[in-house]
Every structure is written in structure tokens, then in C-alpha cells.
Design an enzyme around this catalytic site. Structure first.
Site, PDB file in Angstrom:
ATOM      1  N   HIS A   1       1.014  -1.139   0.014  1.00  0.00           N
ATOM      2  CA  HIS A   1       0.151  -0.032   0.095  1.00  0.00           C
ATOM      3  C   HIS A   1       0.864   1.367  -0.002  1.00  0.00           C
ATOM      4  CE1 HIS A   1      -3.807   2.075   1.325  1.00  0.00           C
ATOM      5  NE2 HIS A   1      -2.919   2.985   1.373  1.00  0.00           N
TER       6      HIS A   1
ATOM      7  N   ASP B   1       2.851   3.303   3.043  1.00  0.00           N
ATOM      8  CA  ASP B   1       1.556   4.410   2.309  1.00  0.00           C
ATOM      9  C   ASP B   1       2.094   5.629   1.961  1.00  0.00           C
ATOM     10  OD1 ASP B   1      -1.089   5.324   2.374  1.00  0.00           O
ATOM     11  OD2 ASP B   1      -0.949   5.833   4.338  1.00  0.00           O
TER      12      ASP B   1
ATOM     13  N   TRP C   1       0.451  13.916   3.469  1.00  0.00           N
ATOM     14  CA  TRP C   1       0.091  13.022   4.634  1.00  0.00           C
ATOM     15  C   TRP C   1       1.074  12.746   5.815  1.00  0.00           C
ATOM     16  CZ3 TRP C   1      -2.006  12.351  -0.389  1.00  0.00           C
ATOM     17  CH2 TRP C   1      -3.286  13.050  -0.392  1.00  0.00           C
TER      18      TRP C   1
ATOM     19  N   HIS D   1       1.020   5.395  -2.254  1.00  0.00           N
ATOM     20  CA  HIS D   1       0.602   5.958  -3.233  1.00  0.00           C
ATOM     21  C   HIS D   1       1.777   6.846  -4.029  1.00  0.00           C
ATOM     22  CE1 HIS D   1      -3.411   6.553  -1.145  1.00  0.00           C
ATOM     23  NE2 HIS D   1      -2.675   5.832  -0.130  1.00  0.00           N
TER      24      HIS D   1
ATOM     25  N   GLN E   1      -9.985   9.163  -4.049  1.00  0.00           N
ATOM     26  CA  GLN E   1      -9.608  10.227  -2.995  1.00  0.00           C
ATOM     27  C   GLN E   1     -10.894  10.806  -2.094  1.00  0.00           C
ATOM     28  OE1 GLN E   1      -6.045  10.678  -1.367  1.00  0.00           O
ATOM     29  NE2 GLN E   1      -7.892  10.912   0.185  1.00  0.00           N
TER      30      GLN E   1
ATOM     31  N   HIS F   1      -9.754   1.924   0.891  1.00  0.00           N
ATOM     32  CA  HIS F   1      -9.227   2.590   2.296  1.00  0.00           C
ATOM     33  C   HIS F   1     -10.641   2.503   3.201  1.00  0.00           C
ATOM     34  CE1 HIS F   1      -5.971   4.132  -0.160  1.00  0.00           C
ATOM     35  NE2 HIS F   1      -5.764   4.865   1.061  1.00  0.00           N
TER      36      HIS F   1
ATOM     37  N   GLU G   1     -10.530   4.947   8.073  1.00  0.00           N
ATOM     38  CA  GLU G   1      -9.149   5.523   8.480  1.00  0.00           C
ATOM     39  C   GLU G   1      -9.719   6.772   9.133  1.00  0.00           C
ATOM     40  OE1 GLU G   1      -6.523   6.749   5.440  1.00  0.00           O
ATOM     41  OE2 GLU G   1      -4.817   6.846   6.996  1.00  0.00           O
TER      42      GLU G   1
HETATM   43 FE   FE2 Z   1      -3.515   5.211   1.619  1.00  0.00          FE
END
Ligand code: FE2
Length: 410
Positions: free
Chosen positions: A54, A306, A312, A56, A149, A207, A210
Site C-alpha cells: 500500500h 503508505d 499526509w 501512493h 480519494q 481505504h 481511516e
Molecule cells: Fe493510503
């Protein structure tokens, strides 16, 4: 190629590994062969490559653009990304993704699943990442998730953009039910995810929950639908951090469903330690899903990076050993056997989530993909966060780390 004097996980003694035509031909204490391409690993541990289940890759190396995330929340991250993604070009996405993949390779990763934001009317990131997937095919397996997203039902044309991205060639259908406007939208969005996955014969990676909200319970919806449709092994719930806040009676009931459904869970230890607990005073919740309980209840769980330097999460190196380091601390996994088992979180368990079974593992008859780490055993690897010395892909050297001992002046 002949790999000499290897140690193997859960095996005693030294092993010789003969590779022919890119496949593991023979793995035995003694091998007779005349191959002149010899790699003597001198008692170091040989493992299947690390799996990154996982990340991005469309967002990597964008931290600080246009501004740094000051609150450290998921929600400020989403708002910043909304601004940054207006400037995406194919070249921008591709060059950053390539940079991340190169660094992942140096850390022994050969299997990657990347989420790609498809809440963009031009689908620029998906177009770029499909090209990257083709370009890296001989170096790493790269799976792409069409990731909405900003929501499937809460973003204009979210559903048709998701389906379009899947038609273009994404491997998995994604979702973000906890971020949809309402609970009903969240449930409905998951139904759409399964419909699209069935229609195009794709895997699912959502996702899921979260958020530090004990009332966020989309995981049960995802698991129940996967169970009903018999799609659990091809379905993954990423993050699942609300589980940290569930009461124990509910969590106990949930584990039965998760086990029955056979769905996979991805936890992101560094990312969620950083993002969660931001609305707490003290005590602050850790915000990582219940990795230890999931393992003890027979649920397949793996861990992931991630983010690398994105809105993030401002740091990150792509090194799976950082995730193990954080996970064994935050999830109380430092019993001796637990530490040894934690290596599964970045190897076998990730491979299972990515449905790699037939081509993953240091076993005769499988593709000769493996890494050699600078440690004699799993315990030393984890304690020392030992570097990867070699990464071999289908019998060919993919990465070799120059090995220099520190010089001491005592
Ligand atoms: Fe993610």
C-alpha cells in the site's frame, strides 16, 4: 547462477541455491552444478523480496507543495493534495513515481501495490501510472488501485471516473467509505465497488475506516459483502484504524466475520501513528489497527509504508524495516516468537494480500526473486534493521549494495 552458503528462514544450516532460466531449480544443503556465476553470501539470510502492499506513488515527494501540513491530520492532507493535484502532469507523476520505485528497489522491494487518485476528471495520474507499470515490468510487479480519494458518491462523477480508470487497466477497485458524506453513501459506495470488481474481474482494495471514530464500521460491510460473494481472498481493507477505537465486545464479533470472509487487512504503522490521535487530548490513541489481535485470530494482515514525503506524511524512505520497527513497538509484538513472525508482515502476508501465491517464495519451481540481507537470522535482521545487500529478480542482479564496515578510532 549458484547462490552458496545461504541461510534460510526457519531452516537449519547452510543452503545452496541453483537458478536456471530465471527459476529456482534446486535448493538443497549440497548442489552439484558447474555454473560459473557464483554468489557466495557467506551465511547471510536469503528471503523472498519485500512486498509493499500500500503506497501512493502518484503523491510521493510532494510534501510542502503548495504548503506543509501543519495540523498533521488526514483532512488537511486531503485539502493540500486537492490543490497540488491541479498541477499534475504525466511527466511530473512519472518522474516522482520512478524515483520512489528506485529507492524501494534499494530496500529489497519487488512487489508493489499503489493507489492512484482517480477523482480527477482528466485521470492524469492513472494515465501516468499505467505507463510506469509497463516500464517497470521487468524490475518490479506493480499493481494499481483506482482510488477515489474524494469519494465515489460524494465527488462529481466519482462513480464514472472510477469505472473509467478500471477500464483503462487498474488492477483493483478502491473506495473510501468513511469519507463519503453520509453513512448511507459509504455503504452504497461499497456496493458499487463490488459491482465494478465483478463486472471487470478485478481485485478490491478499500481505504476503510481511516478515522478515529469508533462508530465508523464500514469494515463489517466490506467483509460481509466479500463473504457473501466469495471474494474475500481478492479483497483488502487498508488502514482500518477505527478498529483501534472499537469496544472489545464488538471487535470480538467482528474478528469472526473477518476470519470467515478471508479478507486481507493492510496496516500502515508509521503513517497512522503520525495521522491518528490528532483530535485527542490526553491520553492519545495510537490509532493503529489491532495487528496482534488480527494475527491471533487467523486474519491475514500485512504492513505498508503508505506515503513517502507527501501531504499526509512528511518523511519516509520506502524501507519496509521502518514499518516493522514501528509496528512491533506500537502493537506490542516483541515477544521473541512475535518478533520473528513480524517478518511475515512485509513478506508472505503481503504476497497473500496481493494474490501472488504462485510466483512468490524461495521454493523450487518458482521465479528466482529473492533478497539477501546483512543478518544471519530474522531476529538480527529486525533488531539491527539490517540493510538489503542484494536483490535478485528472475535470476538477474537487480541491486547490489556496496558494503562498507564503519572504521573505529578507539
Ligand atoms: Fe493510503
Amino acid at each position: 547462477m549458484l547462490v552458496k552458503n545461504a541461510r534460510l528462514r526457519k531452516q537449519e544450516g547452510f543452503w545452496q541455491i541453483h537458478i536456471q532460466n530465471g527459476m529456482f531449480q534446486q535448493i538443497a544443503p549440497t548442489v552439484v552444478c558447474e555454473d560459473t556465476d557464483v554468489l557466495d553470501v557467506d551465511g547471510k539470510l536469503v528471503l523472498p523480496p519485500f512486498v509493499e502492499p500500500h503506497i501512493h506513488l502518484d503523491c510521493v515527494y510532494t510534501a510542502g507543495e503548495p504548503r506543509w501540513n501543519q495540523s498533521g491530520t488526514l483532512f488537511e492532507g486531503i485539502a493540500l493534495w486537492e490543490e497540488r493535484k491541479q498541477q499534475l502532469t504525466k511527466e511530473d507523476v512519472k518522474s516522482r513515481a520512478w524515483k520512489a520505485i528506485r529507492t524501494q528497489i534499494t530496500h529489497g522491494v519487488q512487489f508493489i501495490r499503489s493507489h492512484v487518485d482517480v477523482t480527477d476528471p482528466s485521470l492524469t495520474a492513472m494515465r501516468a501510472m499505467l505507463e510506469v507499470k509497463e516500464e517497470v515490468a521487468n524490475l518490479v510487479d506493480l499493481q494499481l488501485v483506482a482510488f477515489p480519494q474524494d469519494g465515489i458518491l460524494s465527488f462529481p462523477n466519482g462513480l464514472s471516473l472510477l469505472e473509467e480508470a478500471v477500464k483503462m487497466g487498474a488492477d483493483c477497485v478502491g473506495g473510501i467509505p468513511h469519507y463519503e458524506f453520509t453513512r448511507d453513501y459509504g455503504v452504497e459506495s461499497l456496493k458499487k465497488v463490488f459491482e465494478i470488481a465483478q463486472k471487470y474481474d478485478k481485485m478490491i482494495d478499500v481505504h476503510c475506516d481511516e478515522i478515529d471514530d469508533g462508530q465508523s464500521r464500514f469494515l463489517e460491510v466490506l467483509a460481509a459483502e466479500a463473504y457473501r460473494l466469495g471474494m474475500g481472498a481478492r479483497t483488502t481493507a487498508s488502514h482500518a484504524v477505527a478498529m483501534h477505537s472499537y469496544n472489545n465486545a464488538y471487535a470480538h464479533k467482528l474478528f469472526r466475520l473477518l476470519r470467515l470472509s478471508k479478507i486481507n487487512i493492510v496496516s500502515c504503522p508509521t503513517e497512522n501513528t503520525h495521522l491518528q490521535g490528532r483530535f485527542d487530548t490526553f491520553p492519545k490513541r495510537r490509532g493503529i489497527t489491532r495487528v496482534k489481535d488480527l494475527m491471533n485470530n487467523g486474519v491475514n494482515v500485512c504492513i505498508a509504508q503508505d506515503s513517502i514525503m507527501d501531504p499526509w506524511y512528511p518523511i519516509g524512505t520506502g524501507n519496509p524495516m521502518r514499518e516493522i520497527e514501528m509496528c512491533i513497538h506500537m502493537c506490542h509484538l516483541m515477544g521473541y516468537e512475535e518478533m520473528l513472525q513480524s517478518l511475515d508482515l512485509v513478506t508472505e502476508n503481503g504476497a497473500k494480500a496481493l494474490n501472488l501465491a504462485d510466483r512468490y517464495g524461495v521454493e523450487e519451481g518458482k521465479p528466482a526473486n529473492f533478497i539477501v540481507v546483512d543478518a544471519d537470522n530474522a531476529y538480527e535482521l529486525i533488531r539491527d534493521m539490517a540493510p538489503v545487500l542484494y536483490s535478485v529478480r528472475q535470476g538477474k542482479m537487480l541491486m547490489k549494495r556496496p558494503h562498507a564496515e564503519p572504521e573505529l578510532f578507539l
